[in-house]
Structure formats: C-alpha cells, structure tokens
Design a protein around this motif. Structure first.
Motif, PDB file in Angstrom:
ATOM      1  N   VAL A  10      46.489  48.055  24.740  1.00 24.93           N
ATOM      2  CA  VAL A  10      46.300  47.192  23.570  1.00 24.93           C
ATOM      3  C   VAL A  10      45.156  46.224  23.831  1.00 24.93           C
ATOM      4  CG1 VAL A  10      48.797  47.305  23.080  1.00 24.93           C
ATOM      5  CG2 VAL A  10      47.863  45.360  24.354  1.00 24.93           C
ATOM      6  N   ASP A  11      44.582  45.702  22.745  1.00 24.14           N
ATOM      7  CA  ASP A  11      43.578  44.652  22.902  1.00 24.14           C
ATOM      8  C   ASP A  11      43.815  43.462  21.977  1.00 24.14           C
ATOM      9  OD1 ASP A  11      42.776  45.768  20.497  1.00 24.14           O
ATOM     10  OD2 ASP A  11      40.782  46.362  21.192  1.00 24.14           O
ATOM     11  N   THR A  12      45.041  43.395  21.431  1.00 25.66           N
ATOM     12  CA  THR A  12      45.448  42.215  20.657  1.00 25.66           C
ATOM     13  C   THR A  12      46.863  41.821  21.076  1.00 25.66           C
ATOM     14  OG1 THR A  12      46.488  43.408  18.813  1.00 25.66           O
ATOM     15  CG2 THR A  12      44.098  43.024  18.671  1.00 25.66           C
ATOM     16  N   ALA A  31      40.640  43.904  26.738  1.00 25.55           N
ATOM     17  CA  ALA A  31      39.767  43.470  25.657  1.00 25.55           C
ATOM     18  C   ALA A  31      38.959  44.696  25.262  1.00 25.55           C
ATOM     19  CB  ALA A  31      38.841  42.353  26.125  1.00 25.55           C
ATOM     20  N   ALA A  32      38.514  44.750  24.023  1.00 25.15           N
ATOM     21  CA  ALA A  32      37.544  45.747  23.567  1.00 25.15           C
ATOM     22  C   ALA A  32      37.920  47.186  23.902  1.00 25.15           C
ATOM     23  CB  ALA A  32      36.163  45.425  24.145  1.00 25.15           C
ATOM     24  N   LEU A  33      39.016  47.667  23.343  1.00 30.36           N
ATOM     25  CA  LEU A  33      39.366  49.077  23.526  1.00 30.36           C
ATOM     26  C   LEU A  33      38.287  49.995  22.961  1.00 30.36           C
ATOM     27  CD1 LEU A  33      43.206  49.285  22.823  1.00 30.36           C
ATOM     28  CD2 LEU A  33      42.004  49.664  24.995  1.00 30.36           C
ATOM     29  N   SER A  34      37.497  49.486  22.025  1.00 32.25           N
ATOM     30  CA  SER A  34      36.394  50.283  21.478  1.00 32.25           C
ATOM     31  C   SER A  34      35.359  50.603  22.548  1.00 32.25           C
ATOM     32  CB  SER A  34      35.719  49.527  20.325  1.00 32.25           C
ATOM     33  OG  SER A  34      35.204  48.281  20.786  1.00 32.25           O
ATOM     34  N   GLU A  35      35.363  49.841  23.636  1.00 32.56           N
ATOM     35  CA  GLU A  35      34.456  50.074  24.763  1.00 32.56           C
ATOM     36  C   GLU A  35      35.178  50.738  25.936  1.00 32.56           C
ATOM     37  OE1 GLU A  35      31.199  49.525  24.678  1.00 32.56           O
ATOM     38  OE2 GLU A  35      31.388  48.832  22.608  1.00 32.56           O
ATOM     39  N   GLY A  36      36.371  51.233  25.694  1.00 32.64           N
ATOM     40  CA  GLY A  36      37.140  51.855  26.757  1.00 32.64           C
ATOM     41  C   GLY A  36      38.050  50.891  27.486  1.00 32.64           C
ATOM     42  N   GLY A  37      38.047  49.628  27.072  1.00 36.88           N
ATOM     43  CA  GLY A  37      38.913  48.624  27.688  1.00 36.88           C
ATOM     44  C   GLY A  37      38.180  47.791  28.712  1.00 36.88           C
ATOM     45  N   LEU A  38      38.139  46.473  28.484  1.00 40.00           N
ATOM     46  CA  LEU A  38      37.516  45.530  29.409  1.00 40.00           C
ATOM     47  C   LEU A  38      38.543  44.477  29.815  1.00 40.00           C
ATOM     48  CD1 LEU A  38      34.093  44.973  27.573  1.00 40.00           C
ATOM     49  CD2 LEU A  38      34.642  46.656  29.342  1.00 40.00           C
ATOM     50  N   THR A  39      38.172  43.624  30.760  1.00 44.04           N
ATOM     51  CA  THR A  39      39.089  42.592  31.247  1.00 44.04           C
ATOM     52  C   THR A  39      39.461  41.624  30.126  1.00 44.04           C
ATOM     53  OG1 THR A  39      38.014  42.714  33.401  1.00 44.04           O
ATOM     54  CG2 THR A  39      39.433  40.808  32.993  1.00 44.04           C
ATOM     55  N   PRO A  40      40.745  41.389  29.903  1.00 42.55           N
ATOM     56  CA  PRO A  40      41.161  40.419  28.886  1.00 42.55           C
ATOM     57  C   PRO A  40      40.920  38.992  29.359  1.00 42.55           C
ATOM     58  CG  PRO A  40      43.070  41.240  30.063  1.00 42.55           C
ATOM     59  CD  PRO A  40      41.904  42.030  30.571  1.00 42.55           C
ATOM     60  N   VAL A  55      53.352  43.936  32.106  1.00 42.22           N
ATOM     61  CA  VAL A  55      51.989  43.956  31.567  1.00 42.22           C
ATOM     62  C   VAL A  55      50.993  44.046  32.729  1.00 42.22           C
ATOM     63  CG1 VAL A  55      50.254  42.701  30.233  1.00 42.22           C
ATOM     64  CG2 VAL A  55      52.665  42.583  29.566  1.00 42.22           C
ATOM     65  N   TYR A  56      50.125  45.040  32.664  1.00 39.88           N
ATOM     66  CA  TYR A  56      49.076  45.234  33.663  1.00 39.88           C
ATOM     67  C   TYR A  56      47.727  44.902  33.018  1.00 39.88           C
ATOM     68  CZ  TYR A  56      52.048  47.694  37.078  1.00 39.88           C
ATOM     69  OH  TYR A  56      53.005  48.018  38.017  1.00 39.88           O
ATOM     70  N   ALA A  57      46.929  44.107  33.675  1.00 44.76           N
ATOM     71  CA  ALA A  57      45.629  43.714  33.136  1.00 44.76           C
ATOM     72  C   ALA A  57      44.531  44.666  33.590  1.00 44.76           C
ATOM     73  CB  ALA A  57      45.269  42.303  33.587  1.00 44.76           C
ATOM     74  N   MET A  58      43.722  45.107  32.656  1.00 46.86           N
ATOM     75  CA  MET A  58      42.535  45.882  32.987  1.00 46.86           C
ATOM     76  C   MET A  58      41.533  44.968  33.704  1.00 46.86           C
ATOM     77  SD  MET A  58      40.610  48.544  32.985  1.00 46.86           S
ATOM     78  CE  MET A  58      41.284  49.771  31.859  1.00 46.86           C
ATOM     79  N   ILE A  59      40.999  45.448  34.817  1.00 43.04           N
ATOM     80  CA  ILE A  59      39.965  44.706  35.540  1.00 43.04           C
ATOM     81  C   ILE A  59      38.690  45.540  35.462  1.00 43.04           C
ATOM     82  CG2 ILE A  59      39.291  43.630  37.716  1.00 43.04           C
ATOM     83  CD1 ILE A  59      41.802  42.382  36.465  1.00 43.04           C
ATOM     84  N   ARG A  60      37.897  45.255  34.465  1.00 42.08           N
ATOM     85  CA  ARG A  60      36.651  45.993  34.221  1.00 42.08           C
ATOM     86  C   ARG A  60      35.668  45.037  33.549  1.00 42.08           C
ATOM     87  NH1 ARG A  60      35.590  50.599  29.822  1.00 42.08           N
ATOM     88  NH2 ARG A  60      33.676  51.533  30.672  1.00 42.08           N
ATOM     89  N   PRO A  61      34.631  44.622  34.256  1.00 46.29           N
ATOM     90  CA  PRO A  61      33.786  43.533  33.769  1.00 46.29           C
ATOM     91  C   PRO A  61      32.808  43.900  32.669  1.00 46.29           C
ATOM     92  CG  PRO A  61      32.931  44.357  35.847  1.00 46.29           C
ATOM     93  CD  PRO A  61      34.234  45.069  35.595  1.00 46.29           C
ATOM     94  N   ALA A  83      44.806  37.271  36.822  1.00 50.38           N
ATOM     95  CA  ALA A  83      45.952  38.064  36.380  1.00 50.38           C
ATOM     96  C   ALA A  83      47.207  37.678  37.150  1.00 50.38           C
ATOM     97  CB  ALA A  83      45.663  39.555  36.561  1.00 50.38           C
ATOM     98  N   GLU A  84      47.054  37.466  38.435  1.00 52.78           N
ATOM     99  CA  GLU A  84      48.201  37.076  39.256  1.00 52.78           C
ATOM    100  C   GLU A  84      48.684  35.679  38.879  1.00 52.78           C
ATOM    101  OE1 GLU A  84      49.585  37.530  43.915  1.00 52.78           O
ATOM    102  OE2 GLU A  84      47.488  37.849  43.379  1.00 52.78           O
TER     103      GLU A  84
END
Length: 248
Positions: A10-12, A31-40, A55-61, A83-84
C-alpha cells in the motif's frame, strides 16, 4: 495445511487499513507504488504502526535499478533506523552490485544493524544467478524473499519460483509477487509451492470530474488513481483459503 500468508502493498494510510480489515496478514508500507514502491515517510511509518497486522517498511530511496551509491546506502541505513523507531515489524530491502549479484557487503551491514526481520524484495529478480541469490539470501539471514521468478508477472515465472521453493527447503519463505489476483492465485500456489502471496489488490478510482484542476495540472492521471480495493483483498484471501482447504 496452515494458513497461507497474504501481504498487501500500500502507499496510503487508508489503503493500509482497508487491507488489514479485509484479510491481509501483513502490510508492505510504501510511498509511490506507481514507481514500484519507495521508502515511506517517518510520519507514515508511525501512523501505520497502529495497524492490527504486522507492517514492513520498504527501504528504497529512489525508483530505477538496485545498484546504489554510498550516499544512497547511508540514507537507506537511516531509513531502517526510522522504521525501527516507528515501531514497525520489519523492513523490505534489496541491493545488487555491479556484477548483478546481491550486494552481500551492504546487505550484511544492513541486516546486522537492525533488530527487525527483513524481506528481500524483487531486486532478486534482476540478478545474474537467481538460485545463487536465493542461497545468498538464506545465508544473509533474510526472513523471506519476494520474487516473480524473474518474469514480469509471477504467473510467467512459475518454473523458477518452484525451483526457488525446492532450494529454500523451508530455510526461507518464498513469496510470489507481481500480477497476483484471485483469478490466478490457485494456479500459482499449486504449481510453485510458495507459502505466501504479495499483491496490491488495487483498483482505479476515476475522478468524478475528469477535467478538474488537479488532472489538468498533471497531479492526477486522466485514467484515475489506484488505491487498495477491499473487495479485491477479500477475493484473494478467499481464493487462498479455498486452495488450503482443497490441499488438505
């Protein structure tokens, strides 16, 4: 057979609650699932920590490939700390080196620097030696690997997915993702043997006024915006449960 896990990306915040309330076992927060998912954002992480499921946070800058600079790696390590500190249950991370192998040096530092369990994301689908990467993920200490079997859609990568499951041999969970729906869940589960599925379960919400200001300025696509669909989550959850019942 035990319950098969459904992870919804999810991104919301509204989408996260929709997924959790309609059958998701875990949330991948992006964030930004339209970009494949970025760090929230940190605020998004803190709010999502109140959800009733892990809940697991995407870590992608950034969007694009998974070959990161030293500056980007520093940002990623700080985002893992965020995230921690936010109280999330885990992280989703991946990186490759310039030889298209998993970046073992960076990922070793990353996983040793956090107390959170980690999912290896679809960076694994871009590596030169897929099965070696699965073995590397096990040695690095990842909890699971999210993969489409190096295909655009998981339904097209069933052969490699099945090989990954056999190689993993219960040492790591293999989670199929990309293009997963209630319609193809049974085939993917039966053929590959994966124990978890990952999906966005989203639908397009079209603007009631296609020519509104946000659309004309380019903030909202003319086709509409995507968000988590509770009915899609329920349908996928039902398909997974039906597979479990027939497999017993």
């Amino acid at each position: 057979m035990t319950r098969l896990s459904l992870e919804v990306c999810v991104d919301t915040l509204e989408g996260a609650w929709t997924a959790a309330e309609n059958g998701a076992d875990r949330i991948e927060l992006c964030a930004a699932l339209s970009e494949g998912g970025l760090t929230p954002s940190h605020g998004f992480m803190v709010a999502a920590a109140k959800l009733p499921v892990p809940v697991y946070a995407m870590i992608r800058p950034r969007s694009g490939d998974f070959l990161y600079s030293d500056l980007e790696k520093t940002v990623m390590l700080r985002d893992m700390e965020a995230a921690e500190q936010a109280g999330l249950a885990g992280i989703v991370i991946g990186a490759v080196d310039n030889q298209r192998h998993l970046d073992r040096d960076f990922l070793t530092v990353a996983l040793k620097g956090t107390g959170l369990p980690a999912t290896l994301h679809r960076a694994v689908d871009t590596v030169q030696d897929y099965l070696k990467a699965i073995e590397d993920a096990i040695e690095l200490g990842f909890e699971r690997v999210l993969t489409s079997g190096q295909a655009p859609k998981a339904e097209e990568g069933l052969l490699l997915l099945e090989q990954a499951v056999r190689l993993a041999d219960d040492r790591i969970s293999v989670m199929a993702g990309s293009g997963i729906t209630a319609a193809n869940a049974n085939r993917i589960l039966k053929t590959s043997g994966v124990s978890e599925l990952h999906a966005s379960c989203s639908s397009v919400k079209r603007s009631q006024q296609p020519q509104d200001l946000e659309t004309r300025l380019g903030f909202v696509a003319e086709a509409g915006s995507k968000d988590t669909d509770g009915n899609a989550v329920q349908a996928l959850r039902k398909a997974m449960d039906q597979f479990t019942e027939t497999a017993v």
